[in-house]
Design a protein around this motif. Structure first.
Motif, PDB file in Angstrom:
ATOM      1  N   LEU A 176       0.857  -1.195   0.000  1.00 20.04           N
ATOM      2  CA  LEU A 176       0.000   0.000   0.000  1.00 20.04           C
ATOM      3  C   LEU A 176       0.887   1.236   0.000  1.00 20.04           C
ATOM      4  CD1 LEU A 176      -2.741   1.414   0.213  1.00 20.04           C
ATOM      5  CD2 LEU A 176      -2.601   1.166   2.701  1.00 20.04           C
ATOM      6  N   SER A 177       0.685   2.103  -1.002  1.00 16.88           N
ATOM      7  CA  SER A 177       1.447   3.337  -1.132  1.00 16.88           C
ATOM      8  C   SER A 177       0.468   4.494  -1.302  1.00 16.88           C
ATOM      9  CB  SER A 177       2.395   3.264  -2.333  1.00 16.88           C
ATOM     10  OG  SER A 177       3.019   4.509  -2.562  1.00 16.88           O
ATOM     11  N   PHE A 193      -5.912   1.423   8.726  1.00 20.33           N
ATOM     12  CA  PHE A 193      -4.550   1.043   9.092  1.00 20.33           C
ATOM     13  C   PHE A 193      -4.478  -0.063  10.144  1.00 20.33           C
ATOM     14  CE2 PHE A 193      -3.861   5.253   7.233  1.00 20.33           C
ATOM     15  CZ  PHE A 193      -2.850   4.942   6.332  1.00 20.33           C
ATOM     16  N   LEU A 199      -0.841  -7.160   4.718  1.00 22.52           N
ATOM     17  CA  LEU A 199       0.053  -6.080   4.310  1.00 22.52           C
ATOM     18  C   LEU A 199       1.496  -6.350   4.717  1.00 22.52           C
ATOM     19  CD1 LEU A 199      -0.134  -3.271   2.906  1.00 22.52           C
ATOM     20  CD2 LEU A 199      -0.019  -2.278   5.197  1.00 22.52           C
ATOM     21  N   LEU A 202       4.303  -0.755   3.488  1.00 24.62           N
ATOM     22  CA  LEU A 202       3.473   0.451   3.609  1.00 24.62           C
ATOM     23  C   LEU A 202       4.339   1.673   3.354  1.00 24.62           C
ATOM     24  CD1 LEU A 202       0.839   1.911   4.332  1.00 24.62           C
ATOM     25  CD2 LEU A 202       1.492   1.749   6.744  1.00 24.62           C
ATOM     26  N   ILE A 217      -0.756   1.991  13.699  1.00 27.78           N
ATOM     27  CA  ILE A 217      -0.516   1.188  12.499  1.00 27.78           C
ATOM     28  C   ILE A 217      -0.247  -0.233  12.968  1.00 27.78           C
ATOM     29  CG2 ILE A 217       1.003   0.792  10.537  1.00 27.78           C
ATOM     30  CD1 ILE A 217       1.485   3.758  10.365  1.00 27.78           C
ATOM     31  N   LEU A 222       3.447  -6.846   8.440  1.00 26.53           N
ATOM     32  CA  LEU A 222       4.190  -5.688   7.942  1.00 26.53           C
ATOM     33  C   LEU A 222       5.688  -5.835   8.200  1.00 26.53           C
ATOM     34  CD1 LEU A 222       3.854  -2.836   6.670  1.00 26.53           C
ATOM     35  CD2 LEU A 222       3.827  -1.939   9.005  1.00 26.53           C
ATOM     36  N   LEU A 225       8.214  -0.232   6.356  1.00 25.94           N
ATOM     37  CA  LEU A 225       7.419   0.981   6.532  1.00 25.94           C
ATOM     38  C   LEU A 225       8.268   2.185   6.147  1.00 25.94           C
ATOM     39  CD1 LEU A 225       4.983   2.624   7.550  1.00 25.94           C
ATOM     40  CD2 LEU A 225       5.921   2.420   9.866  1.00 25.94           C
TER      41      LEU A 225
END
Length: 456
Positions: A176-177, A193, A199, A202, A217, A222, A225
């Protein structure tokens, strides 16, 4: 016979070339449609469409191309691009779309743009990249985007308010950008978030968080980041709580308009901080705020292995000297990379003292030392990493003007095996200057008998 062979040889060569071309063409034409479609998928959509003129068989092969990249229109060709997008989406029917990339000035055609995005989502899009600009009216993404179960990568660059629906289901989203977006609704923003189960990456650039004061977040998978907040007007002031149980890499660029703190960051391996100061800060109070925020994030990542500090990443701590005695111990830190080496900065010396296992120190520039005796006394006794673990120093872009820092490092780092020095461009082209510098470096006293000086 000789004359005969000379006459017939060129003819035989032409015949072989013709046969070769025909053979290759026939071989290529015999490939199954599924293979030809796969080949076309590597072409930009405009080039794939051009193959329709090759033959009757090729006329509609391009319509199943899974990768649709509609780049920015050439000035004066906007309407033609719109017609092209419409035609491509209509002729491909219901076949799946793997990648849908749209770089477009929306102007007054918001409803049409929404219909294109909706068409991509309905065709099970996996990568959705939207760069939307010239938003003259309020624009909101189709709600179906936020419940697309096939979406794996979502790139959004949109200088506008992002309206998030109450129902979010990014069950398979891995990347996700988001760039330039303003978040206003605090509840749906928090839901976004904390509702990303798959995810992994990020990226947030120059986003605004409205009146929200705290944002968590939390993504169980993840590992990377990136947050960029530079050259922003009217930035928000938000506290980020990052739950990083699986986080491996954190990259930050900006002025710490927001506050960041990590929880459960045991897996963090690399942290990059490029702290910038766009002009002079309005007051010492603002400088101290940045110092406190820099310190707080360092305090929350004591297990980091690879730390990179650029800009004023450590020098800003000078605005809050009372924090230095509370600096964490970086027991796992083995690699430290700096934009500038300033051995007169108490914050840097404290970081070195609190990194007992540091093996590699790399930097690009050296701040001239005004008081060598003072620095020498500060480093006496030498930090524990200088005595046992620091085996490699890499100095990039050396201009040959200041030996003091190099002299101190060579003297104090008694475990040093190698110091690698690469020159800036002005010195690179001057071999005589390099030879003279090498002679001077060799003469410097070394704390380690095994230390080798390598010039690149």
């Amino acid at each position: 016979m000789e004359a005969n062979s000379v006459i017939h040889k060129p003819k035989r060569q032409k015949l072989n070339e013709k046969q070769g071309i025909e053979g290759q063409s026939k071989c290529f034409g015999n490939l199954p449609d599924v293979v030809l479609r796969h080949i076309l998928s590597f072409l930009p959509i405009k080039d794939a469409v051009r193959t329709s003129v090759l033959s009757k068989r090729w006329e509609f092969l391009w319509t199943s191309n899974p990768n649709l990249n509609f780049g920015e229109a050439v000035p004066g060709m906007r309407r033609m691009l719109m017609y092209f997008v419409e035609r491509v989406l209509y002729l491909r029917g219901s076949s799946d779309i793997k990648e849908f990339l749209l770089d477009f000035d929306v102007e007054c055609d918001a409803s049409l743009v929404k219909s294109w995005i909706t068409a991509a989502v309905r065709r099970n899009v996996q990568t959705l990249s939207l760069c939307l600009w010239d938003l003259r009216r309020h624009f909101s993404l189709p709600p179906c985007v936020f419940s697309c179960k096939t979406l794996r990568s979502f790139f959004l660059d949109m200088p506008s308010i992002l309206k998030i629906p109450s129902r979010i289901c990014f069950s398979n989203l891995e990347i996700l950008s988001i760039t330039g977006v303003t978040f206003l609704d605090g509840n749906t923003t928090q839901q976004l978030f904390s509702g990303l189960p798959a995810l992994e990456v990020l990226y947030l650039e120059n986003c605004r968080w409205g009146c929200r004061k705290v944002l968590s977040i939390s993504a169980p998978k993840l590992h990377s980041l990136t947050i960029i907040e530079a050259h922003m007007q009217d930035p928000s002031d938000c506290q980020f709580k990052i739950l990083g149980a699986t986080l491996k890499c954190f990259l930050y660029t900006g002025e710490f308009f927001n506050e960041y703190c990590f929880y459960d960051s045991f897996s963090l391996e690399r942290a990059d901080f490029d702290v910038v100061c766009c002009g002079k800060w309005a007051s010492n109070e603002r400088a101290r705020q940045v110092a406190y925020r820099m310190f707080k994030v360092l305090l929350s990542i004591p297990n980091v292995k690879d730390l990179r500090l650029y800009g004023i990443g450590y020098e800003v701590l000078a605005y809050a000297p009372e924090l230095l005695p509370k600096m964490p111990i970086f027991n796992n830190l083995w690699y430290l990379k700096l934009g500038t080496l300033n051995l007169e900065c108490a914050a840097l010396l404290k970081i070195l003292q609190n990194s007992p296992c540091l093996e590699t120190l790399k930097f690009f520039e050296i701040d001239p030392i005004s008081n060598c005796e003072k620095v020498d006394l500060i480093l006496d006794p030498a930090t524990s990493c200088f005595l046992s673990h620091l085996t490699r120093i890499k100095f990039c872009r050396y201009d040959g003007k200041d030996f003091n820092a190099v002299k101190i490092l060579l003297k104090k780092a008694i475990a040093l095996d190698e110091i690698v020095i690469s020159f800036e461009k002005s010195v690179e082209k001057n071999l005589e200057m390099q030879e003279n510098l090498l002679k001077q470096l060799i003469k410097l006293p070394k704390g380690s008998e095994n230390c080798e000086i390598t010039l690149k």
